[in-house]
Scaffold this motif. Sequence first.
Motif, PDB file in Angstrom:
ATOM      1  N   UNK A  31       0.847  -1.208   0.000  1.00  0.00           N
ATOM      2  CA  UNK A  31       0.000   0.000   0.000  1.00  0.00           C
ATOM      3  C   UNK A  31       0.879   1.254   0.000  1.00  0.00           C
ATOM      4  N   UNK A  32       1.893   1.279   0.854  1.00  0.00           N
ATOM      5  CA  UNK A  32       2.777   2.458   0.896  1.00  0.00           C
ATOM      6  C   UNK A  32       3.502   2.653  -0.432  1.00  0.00           C
ATOM      7  N   UNK A  33       3.945   1.526  -1.029  1.00  0.00           N
ATOM      8  CA  UNK A  33       4.644   1.629  -2.324  1.00  0.00           C
ATOM      9  C   UNK A  33       3.686   2.169  -3.397  1.00  0.00           C
ATOM     10  N   UNK A  34       2.453   1.692  -3.392  1.00  0.00           N
ATOM     11  CA  UNK A  34       1.473   2.143  -4.406  1.00  0.00           C
ATOM     12  C   UNK A  34       1.204   3.642  -4.236  1.00  0.00           C
ATOM     13  N   UNK A  35       1.033   4.093  -3.004  1.00  0.00           N
ATOM     14  CA  UNK A  35       0.740   5.518  -2.787  1.00  0.00           C
ATOM     15  C   UNK A  35       1.927   6.379  -3.270  1.00  0.00           C
ATOM     16  N   UNK A  36       3.158   5.897  -3.012  1.00  0.00           N
ATOM     17  CA  UNK A  36       4.349   6.654  -3.468  1.00  0.00           C
ATOM     18  C   UNK A  36       4.440   6.649  -4.990  1.00  0.00           C
ATOM     19  N   UNK A  37       4.221   5.458  -5.582  1.00  0.00           N
ATOM     20  CA  UNK A  37       4.342   5.337  -7.044  1.00  0.00           C
ATOM     21  C   UNK A  37       3.268   6.144  -7.770  1.00  0.00           C
ATOM     22  N   UNK A  38       2.067   6.192  -7.190  1.00  0.00           N
ATOM     23  CA  UNK A  38       1.002   6.992  -7.819  1.00  0.00           C
ATOM     24  C   UNK A  38       1.443   8.452  -7.929  1.00  0.00           C
ATOM     25  N   UNK A  39       2.063   8.943  -6.852  1.00  0.00           N
ATOM     26  CA  UNK A  39       2.516  10.339  -6.858  1.00  0.00           C
ATOM     27  C   UNK A  39       3.671  10.517  -7.857  1.00  0.00           C
ATOM     28  N   UNK A  40       4.628   9.595  -7.836  1.00  0.00           N
ATOM     29  CA  UNK A  40       5.805   9.713  -8.728  1.00  0.00           C
ATOM     30  C   UNK A  40       5.411   9.636 -10.203  1.00  0.00           C
ATOM     31  N   UNK A  41       4.498   8.740 -10.516  1.00  0.00           N
ATOM     32  CA  UNK A  41       4.134   8.507 -11.933  1.00  0.00           C
ATOM     33  C   UNK A  41       2.972   9.377 -12.385  1.00  0.00           C
ATOM     34  N   UNK A  42       2.393  10.158 -11.471  1.00  0.00           N
ATOM     35  CA  UNK A  42       1.175  10.926 -11.752  1.00  0.00           C
ATOM     36  C   UNK A  42       0.094   9.980 -12.300  1.00  0.00           C
ATOM     37  N   UNK A  43      -0.238   8.998 -11.460  1.00  0.00           N
ATOM     38  CA  UNK A  43      -1.173   7.940 -11.874  1.00  0.00           C
ATOM     39  C   UNK A  43      -2.440   7.966 -11.020  1.00  0.00           C
ATOM     40  N   UNK A  44      -3.538   7.498 -11.615  1.00  0.00           N
ATOM     41  CA  UNK A  44      -4.767   7.297 -10.841  1.00  0.00           C
ATOM     42  C   UNK A  44      -5.212   5.841 -11.014  1.00  0.00           C
ATOM     43  N   UNK A  45      -5.905   5.355  -9.995  1.00  0.00           N
ATOM     44  CA  UNK A  45      -6.407   3.973 -10.050  1.00  0.00           C
ATOM     45  C   UNK A  45      -7.926   4.004 -10.162  1.00  0.00           C
ATOM     46  N   UNK A  46      -8.422   3.464 -11.279  1.00  0.00           N
ATOM     47  CA  UNK A  46      -9.866   3.315 -11.486  1.00  0.00           C
ATOM     48  C   UNK A  46     -10.215   1.873 -11.149  1.00  0.00           C
ATOM     49  N   UNK A  47     -11.140   1.681 -10.231  1.00  0.00           N
ATOM     50  CA  UNK A  47     -11.413   0.307  -9.772  1.00  0.00           C
ATOM     51  C   UNK A  47     -12.883  -0.050  -9.943  1.00  0.00           C
ATOM     52  N   UNK A  48     -13.102  -1.262 -10.442  1.00  0.00           N
ATOM     53  CA  UNK A  48     -14.481  -1.744 -10.593  1.00  0.00           C
ATOM     54  C   UNK A  48     -15.036  -2.178  -9.237  1.00  0.00           C
ATOM     55  N   UNK A  49     -16.371  -2.167  -9.143  1.00  0.00           N
ATOM     56  CA  UNK A  49     -17.044  -2.545  -7.893  1.00  0.00           C
ATOM     57  C   UNK A  49     -16.724  -3.968  -7.426  1.00  0.00           C
ATOM     58  N   UNK A  50     -16.193  -4.816  -8.297  1.00  0.00           N
ATOM     59  CA  UNK A  50     -15.857  -6.194  -7.916  1.00  0.00           C
ATOM     60  C   UNK A  50     -14.434  -6.331  -7.372  1.00  0.00           C
ATOM     61  N   UNK A  51     -13.712  -5.233  -7.227  1.00  0.00           N
ATOM     62  CA  UNK A  51     -12.348  -5.359  -6.690  1.00  0.00           C
ATOM     63  C   UNK A  51     -12.395  -5.720  -5.207  1.00  0.00           C
ATOM     64  N   UNK A  52     -11.331  -6.391  -4.746  1.00  0.00           N
ATOM     65  CA  UNK A  52     -11.242  -6.761  -3.320  1.00  0.00           C
ATOM     66  C   UNK A  52     -11.298  -5.487  -2.470  1.00  0.00           C
ATOM     67  N   UNK A  53     -11.782  -5.599  -1.222  1.00  0.00           N
ATOM     68  CA  UNK A  53     -11.944  -4.411  -0.369  1.00  0.00           C
ATOM     69  C   UNK A  53     -10.682  -3.574  -0.194  1.00  0.00           C
ATOM     70  N   UNK A  54      -9.506  -4.213  -0.112  1.00  0.00           N
ATOM     71  CA  UNK A  54      -8.286  -3.406   0.112  1.00  0.00           C
ATOM     72  C   UNK A  54      -7.978  -2.517  -1.101  1.00  0.00           C
TER      73      UNK A  54
END
Length: 324
Positions: A31-54
């Motif tokens: 989770x920490x790596x994803x939050x850092x990488x999102x900022x570094x890469x200027x990325x957003x995560x679009x998630x479908x309603x069927x994704x796992x809760x985390x």
Amino acid sequence: MTTTLITADQLFRKVDHVVPAVEWATMADDVNAIMRLKAERNAVILAHNYMRPEIFHGISDIVGDSLALAREATTVEADVIVLAGVHFMAETAKLLNPSKTVLIPDLRSGCSLAESITAEDVRELRRQHPGVPVVTYVNTSAAVKAESDICCTSGNAVSVIESLGVPEVIMIPDQYLARNIAAQTGVDMIIWPGACEVHEQFTAAEVRALRDEYPGVTVLAHPECPPEVVAEADFAGSTAQMSDFVASRRASMVALVTECSMSANLAGAHPEVEFIGMCRLCPHMQRITLKGIRTALETGRHEISVDPAIADRARLAVERMLAV
Ligand code: 13P
Ligand code: SF4
């Protein structure tokens, strides 16, 4: 300028009623790596309603059904879109926002509906039924969309069909969605024998048994279920429409006849509602994991591209749908 990163510890309050603390602790590094990488890469995560809760409650920026994800994809300003969902959803995002890098964490996250039909099958249907418009569920490849007049999702199929003002359509590839929508619109459907491998397993007898066991339960079904299952439900709609139903109707006990993660995600958002398990997992959706999302952001894999020879026609069919 310094940006403050949101940490896994801070995110825990968003997931604490769906992910136990001990499990979240094992996820914290990703989770920490994803939050850092999102900022570094200027990325957003679009998630479908069927994704796992985390993923759904934890690290996503935008969540929704296929229709909402398609709409949101048109407005993303970040450089990179990570699509936490299945392949056709990532392809749709790329069609609608072609200048962005669109990544899917696992290339094997397909869909039995998308795999049931090819572009040549659609051309053959047109030869057999000249002049009949082709309405294509978004759960298809871009090549199939390119052969279509207009797309639809389970959330807008009725309005899309009605917007055409014709007595008959070719509706592909989900035979059950087509039959369910035919019952609502009175429009004749030429159908294709595709089915969702998850929703086709539910039976009317199962729903009746559930009602006997849990008197008063409100049953919500996805329209990819067979019509006799939908007939036993109190409401049928897309994943977002089921979610809205739960949010607005105050049912105290709900059974969702759809993919399991949806119940887990709604249970997180509505602790006052009791969710009765009547669900099955989509193996394709389940391929998307925190680790996969982290690797996608670290390596830029797997990038979605759409053959330019079909992209414009496929985009037109999706844009016609969004305009309805
Ligand atoms: P929704 O458009 O309702 O989110 O459904 C997508 C899907 O794949 C259902 O199985
Ligand atoms: Fe496809 Fe069914 Fe999985 Fe949805 S649940 S992605 S329709 S296989």
